[in-house]
Design an enzyme around this catalytic site. Sequence first.
Site, PDB file in Angstrom:
ATOM      1  N   GLU A   1      18.385  11.598  -6.360  1.00  0.00           N
ATOM      2  CA  GLU A   1      17.037  11.583  -5.805  1.00  0.00           C
ATOM      3  C   GLU A   1      16.153  12.609  -6.507  1.00  0.00           C
ATOM      4  O   GLU A   1      16.501  13.783  -6.579  1.00  0.00           O
ATOM      5  CB  GLU A   1      17.147  11.912  -4.309  1.00  0.00           C
ATOM      6  CG  GLU A   1      15.972  11.508  -3.483  1.00  0.00           C
ATOM      7  CD  GLU A   1      16.031  10.053  -2.995  1.00  0.00           C
ATOM      8  OE1 GLU A   1      16.907   9.283  -3.438  1.00  0.00           O
ATOM      9  OE2 GLU A   1      15.164   9.695  -2.180  1.00  0.00           O
TER      10      GLU A   1
ATOM     11  N   LEU B   1      20.106   1.488   2.150  1.00  0.00           N
ATOM     12  CA  LEU B   1      20.973   1.802   3.282  1.00  0.00           C
ATOM     13  C   LEU B   1      20.406   1.215   4.558  1.00  0.00           C
ATOM     14  O   LEU B   1      19.190   1.158   4.738  1.00  0.00           O
ATOM     15  CB  LEU B   1      21.080   3.324   3.457  1.00  0.00           C
ATOM     16  CG  LEU B   1      21.790   4.120   2.372  1.00  0.00           C
ATOM     17  CD1 LEU B   1      21.645   5.606   2.638  1.00  0.00           C
ATOM     18  CD2 LEU B   1      23.256   3.736   2.299  1.00  0.00           C
TER      19      LEU B   1
ATOM     20  N   LYS C   1      20.064  13.290   3.614  1.00  0.00           N
ATOM     21  CA  LYS C   1      19.289  12.200   3.040  1.00  0.00           C
ATOM     22  C   LYS C   1      17.973  12.798   2.553  1.00  0.00           C
ATOM     23  O   LYS C   1      17.101  13.148   3.343  1.00  0.00           O
ATOM     24  CB  LYS C   1      19.036  11.098   4.070  1.00  0.00           C
ATOM     25  CG  LYS C   1      18.342   9.899   3.462  1.00  0.00           C
ATOM     26  CD  LYS C   1      18.404   8.703   4.388  1.00  0.00           C
ATOM     27  CE  LYS C   1      17.947   7.435   3.696  1.00  0.00           C
ATOM     28  NZ  LYS C   1      16.595   7.474   3.170  1.00  0.00           N
TER      29      LYS C   1
ATOM     30  N   LYS D   1      19.140   8.458  10.793  1.00  0.00           N
ATOM     31  CA  LYS D   1      17.797   9.031  10.635  1.00  0.00           C
ATOM     32  C   LYS D   1      17.434   9.938  11.802  1.00  0.00           C
ATOM     33  O   LYS D   1      17.873   9.719  12.922  1.00  0.00           O
ATOM     34  CB  LYS D   1      16.768   7.891  10.584  1.00  0.00           C
ATOM     35  CG  LYS D   1      16.829   7.057   9.332  1.00  0.00           C
ATOM     36  CD  LYS D   1      15.999   7.677   8.249  1.00  0.00           C
ATOM     37  CE  LYS D   1      15.705   6.746   7.099  1.00  0.00           C
ATOM     38  NZ  LYS D   1      14.742   5.693   7.402  1.00  0.00           N
TER      39      LYS D   1
ATOM     40  N   CYS E   1     -19.052  35.965   8.974  1.00  0.00           N
ATOM     41  CA  CYS E   1     -18.724  35.050  10.079  1.00  0.00           C
ATOM     42  C   CYS E   1     -17.610  35.660  10.927  1.00  0.00           C
ATOM     43  O   CYS E   1     -16.524  35.947  10.436  1.00  0.00           O
ATOM     44  CB  CYS E   1     -18.307  33.690   9.528  1.00  0.00           C
ATOM     45  SG  CYS E   1     -17.703  32.573  10.805  1.00  0.00           S
TER      46      CYS E   1
HETATM   47  S1  IVH Z   1      23.433   6.970  -0.976  1.00  0.00           S
HETATM   48  C1  IVH Z   1      23.948   2.633  -1.277  1.00  0.00           C
HETATM   49  N1  IVH Z   1      22.792   9.408  -0.484  1.00  0.00           N
HETATM   50  O1  IVH Z   1      18.041   6.739   0.475  1.00  0.00           O
HETATM   51  C2  IVH Z   1      22.720   3.349  -1.595  1.00  0.00           C
HETATM   52  N2  IVH Z   1      21.041   7.826  -0.691  1.00  0.00           N
HETATM   53  O2  IVH Z   1      17.835   4.072   1.934  1.00  0.00           O
HETATM   54  C3  IVH Z   1      23.097   4.659  -2.117  1.00  0.00           C
HETATM   55  N3  IVH Z   1      18.804   8.772  -0.457  1.00  0.00           N
HETATM   56  O3  IVH Z   1      17.547   4.491  -2.143  1.00  0.00           O
HETATM   57  C4  IVH Z   1      22.373   5.661  -1.394  1.00  0.00           C
HETATM   58  N4  IVH Z   1      19.452  10.852  -0.170  1.00  0.00           N
HETATM   59  O4  IVH Z   1      16.927   6.917  -2.555  1.00  0.00           O
HETATM   60  C5  IVH Z   1      22.334   8.179  -0.686  1.00  0.00           C
HETATM   61  N5  IVH Z   1      22.386  11.636  -0.095  1.00  0.00           N
HETATM   62  C6  IVH Z   1      21.925  10.404  -0.292  1.00  0.00           C
HETATM   63  C7  IVH Z   1      20.553  10.104  -0.299  1.00  0.00           C
HETATM   64  C8  IVH Z   1      20.148   8.786  -0.495  1.00  0.00           C
HETATM   65  C9  IVH Z   1      18.418  10.038  -0.263  1.00  0.00           C
HETATM   66  C10 IVH Z   1      17.893   7.625  -0.587  1.00  0.00           C
HETATM   67  C11 IVH Z   1      18.118   6.803  -1.825  1.00  0.00           C
HETATM   68  C12 IVH Z   1      18.292   5.392  -1.385  1.00  0.00           C
HETATM   69  C13 IVH Z   1      17.786   5.433   0.018  1.00  0.00           C
HETATM   70  C14 IVH Z   1      18.556   4.450   0.829  1.00  0.00           C
END
Ligand code: IVH
Length: 700
Positions: A210, A84, A128, A348, A464
């Site tokens: 994840e 992402l 995330k 983020k 102590c």
């Molecule tokens: S969607 C198109 N949803 O973030 C890629 N990713 O930087 C699909 N991640 O490699 C990712 N929580 O390991 C998605 N709710 C979430 C997420 C998530 C963690 C991680 C994932 C991915 C990374 C992308």
Amino acid sequence: MTKAEAKTRIERLKKEINHHRYLYHVLDTQEISDAAHDSLKNELARLEAKFPDLVTPDSPTQRVGGLVLPGFKKIRHRVPMLSLNDAFSASELADWEIRLKNFLAKSRSTDTKHEIPNTGYDYFAELKIDGFAVSLEYENGVFIRGSTRGDGRTGEDVTDNLRTIEAIPLRLQTPVDAERHDEARRILKKFPNVRRALSNLPSDMEIRGEVYITKRAFDEVNRAQDERGLPRFANPRNIAAGSIRQLDPKIAASRRLDFFCYGVATECGLETHEEEHAIARILGFKTAEPARVCKNLDEIIRFQEDIGKRRDALPFLIDGVVVQTNDRKTFRALGVAGKAPRGAIALKFPGAEATTVIEDIIIQIGRTGVLTPVAKLRPFEIGGVTVSRATLHNMDEIARLDVRVGDTVIVERAGDVIPHVVRVLKNLRPGRAKKFSMPRAFCGQPVMREKGMAAHRIADPARCALVRREQLYHFVSKYAFDISGLGPKIIDRLLDEHLIQDPADLFTLDEKEIRPLERFAEKSAANIIGAIRSKKNIALSRLIYALGIMHVGEETARDLAEYFKTPEELIRATEAELEALPNIGAVVAQSIVQWFRNAENARFIEKLKRAGVRIKQERAEERDQPLRGKNFVLTGALETMGRDEAKGRIRALGGKIAASVSRTTDYVVIGRDPGAKLENAKTLGIATITESEFLKMIAS
Ligand code: IVH
């Protein structure tokens, strides 16, 4: 039992065990006790041992062990695993939306087939998770392969390690199984598309999500690392990644990994991303909450701000919010740019990492006498808070980082995990940077490091004064005696004025004694005394935790209080007896016995008693719970009440309801047209009761 009978029984057991797995790991509830769940698994294992050719890859017995492989096989992902792009502010998010709109406008002008929906679009926002991405493949509903992201096209085969994660179903749940749960019924009603997709699911399904570890499990793993004298993990993500990429699946199994599904890679007729989450839950996965559809950027920002506030309270780490167009056709039309889909972005949280300078390394002593090196930092802002200290854990960690006073370092603050030093920027090291070494003595005592231990400690912490102070802070803290208003400052005052020496003295403090103290206005003096007195009757688990016995945290204290009903019973317990308890190992058992054997500690317990501290029942309503600890199974229809009412009555009286009969069942209530449960009860010799007997039982 014939083989055919065993086969039927095995199928039933697998289904039942999976049902309870789903309840526990996805819905966060429990119908049967852990022991009952284990007993189902044991029965299954016994049957499979007798008929080994009936073992299938989707059996819960296949979660542990497995072979240690010399390396991981490479797997090519059928659908690439993308990454992402990041946004760190509302304006970067707005830029993203503009790019989307432009791209879609351009595409629409050439979209002769009218594939791109012309409507405005919603977004879907979700957490995330800070973990490790994996892809799970299912063939005809059975988990056959799981892999890491790798470079996005090719990953590593980590199937055996993933099998050990209970939150990953080994067989996808069918809608029929799912409909046993209210939640699933609600989902199916709300999303007709999901129901349709389920009735015609492709035989090969690929699920994305994840692997992560909870903050609590993270602390426990690190504590265990300390005990074994092994290096700590810097953050939960490292554990998740490290464990999944361990060649020995037993290590993965010991790390208590967890899993959230965030997407379905296989095309199966769903129209929105929200539906992907919904179908994931029906199929038996857990999805992270909260997650929601947002109409516009404002709603996304509000969602992210709200999450930011609740972030520390979440049991797992997140590093932002993932936003994507909810409509799948739009998402697909947006395509991929580089390695990331245009239709999604990671919003983020700002500044999780920052750099600063180490001004000094000092020693902090804990309530068990362990010395912890702490970095004093040039104060800086990270994630909206000012940080001026970071723990360095122990000497191994200092050696690993090669950190010295004067160094410029990267500090990470992840959620509510204490800020820690990630890395030293060696190029910025000044000539006068100073190495740190552990003092030889502390508090007038020699400092030692036991063999195999990471921590340095002093031999006799009770002598102590600094340790006693820490013990007092701990004694009144939230999960111990929880005495409000009695913070470290007041405790320091009381100690400095010699009004108290140990926690027991708190209970005999007099309002008159503390009133003359500066800043102790009459009201607050009365308040403090009132707060202390109100905690004289204390739950046993809190008392045990408050004692500050090494290796006895909140959880262990609760386990102990569950088994030993009085402090006296615990005091008399032997190491063997303690070790026989679930979750208590040799190190903990030894620590407990040693603590109580210490004469000074014994005197302290007596003093608490004399000061009027009494154990109160953990639950006041316990006496009114005649069915407490009893496990019920219902079968057949009851004449006088519905099933839900019967369950409610049993629960209200302290009983538990299980879906199936096992050795831990106490009563099977037999209604009209009872099912196989009646047979099972007879086989296992479990008491069966009629409806009228049941009514008498709950009337008493
Ligand atoms: S969607 C198109 N949803 O973030 C890629 N990713 O930087 C699909 N991640 O490699 C990712 N929580 O390991 C998605 N709710 C979430 C997420 C998530 C963690 C991680 C994932 C991915 C990374 C992308």
